[in-house]
Enzyme design. Structure first.
Site, PDB file in Angstrom:
ATOM      1  N   HIS A  32       5.144   6.144  -0.903  1.00 45.88           N
ATOM      2  CA  HIS A  32       5.858   5.015  -1.028  1.00 45.88           C
ATOM      3  C   HIS A  32       5.298   3.594  -0.763  1.00 45.88           C
ATOM      4  O   HIS A  32       4.256   3.796  -0.328  1.00 45.88           O
ATOM      5  CB  HIS A  32       7.389   5.102  -0.264  1.00 45.88           C
ATOM      6  N   HIS A  90       0.811  -1.332   0.127  1.00 46.64           N
ATOM      7  CA  HIS A  90       0.031   0.028  -0.260  1.00 46.64           C
ATOM      8  C   HIS A  90       0.924   1.314   0.044  1.00 46.64           C
ATOM      9  O   HIS A  90       1.964   1.232   0.341  1.00 46.64           O
ATOM     10  CB  HIS A  90      -0.844   0.090   1.302  1.00 46.64           C
TER      11      HIS A  90
END
Lengths: 172, 172
Positions: free
Chosen positions: A118, A37
């Site tokens: 990220h 995620h």
């Protein structure tokens, strides 16, 4: 009143999740706690009543932002701050706006560091392990693209794993 | 065109999930693949285009059913069909209707057995292990209640784990 721990994240395409998991399986002790995620909003606590308020606010935020594209080209690391290695999501105004909007107004501020979008693929390794892993991955080049049209509000269980509470679709 | 594997489930309250996980951790090899859940619709394959169609249908179904309460009082087992031990969800018309509506009309039929609403806490054990586990749990009595107001559409990653794609809220 009892609270739950919530967080907000984007799940990228299955293709990107499968790639991230091929590394996470080996290098991320939290591999099993949540799918790959992009964190939009760090963990925060809220009561049932508060979360009702927050979800109306999140619906508003979701409507303000149209679906958008992201790109991933390389691996990077947060070292020396933490030994976290990640798929770097190229700078993206929609992500930055989402993160900003989720930490202002009604919503509690839960941002520890500057926002760097990220997808974590390795964390909590020793200094030496981190050097090895990052050393072998820093030269990798990717050409991954994804279309983002939703984000998810999750809560954490006692064992540290996360369950999705609600999906918010971007745009109108 | 490539397909993904989808499924539809309800995540019960954190309290019930934590209880289920205290057993799953020890007795369910799929503990890490998905949070504790009540399966509403078994795994089915769909292309991106088909799933768009199906989600509109699922929105309609969600609106037809008002939020409802469930109760869990005991543990049961699917033995001898499979060595699956589960928290038995007391018979519930809303769950039965949801399951039925999700296996008719536009939506592909993906129901292998009669629908028995349950939360798996142990599976894929040997005959002896199953006897031990079920033997020690069959006498347990619970008084768990939960209010259900949503269900989730999920897809499966290559490693067998599940990611939530969309939340559907019940009622209007």
């Amino acid at each position: 009143m009892s609270t739950l721990k919530y967080g907000i994240a984007i799940f990228p395409s299955k293709e990107i999740q499968d790639l991230a998991n091929s590394y996470r399986k080996r290098y991320d002790p939290r591999y099993n706690k949540i799918p790959p995620h992009i964190t939009l909003k760090e963990r925060f606590e809220a009561t049932k009543e508060e979360i009702n308020d927050f979800t109306s606010e999140l619906e508003k935020i979701a409507k303000e932002i149209e679906p958008f594209d992201i790109e991933i080209k390389k691996v990077s690391s947060f070292s020396p701050v933490t030994n976290t290695v990640y798929l770097k999501v190229e700078p993206n105004e929609s992500l930055t706006t989402l993160n900003k909007r989720m930490n202002e107004g009604k919503l509690p501020k839960s941002q520890q560091f500057a926002f760097v979008p990220h997808i974590t693929i390795s964390q909590e390794l020793s200094e030496d392990e981190h050097s090895d892993v990052y050393g072998s991955m820093r030269m990798l080049e990717f050409d991954l693209k994804d279309h983002i049209d939703r984000f998810q509000l999750l809560y954490q269980l006692e064992d540290g794993s996360w369950t999705v509470y609600e999906t918010f679709k971007l745009g109108n």
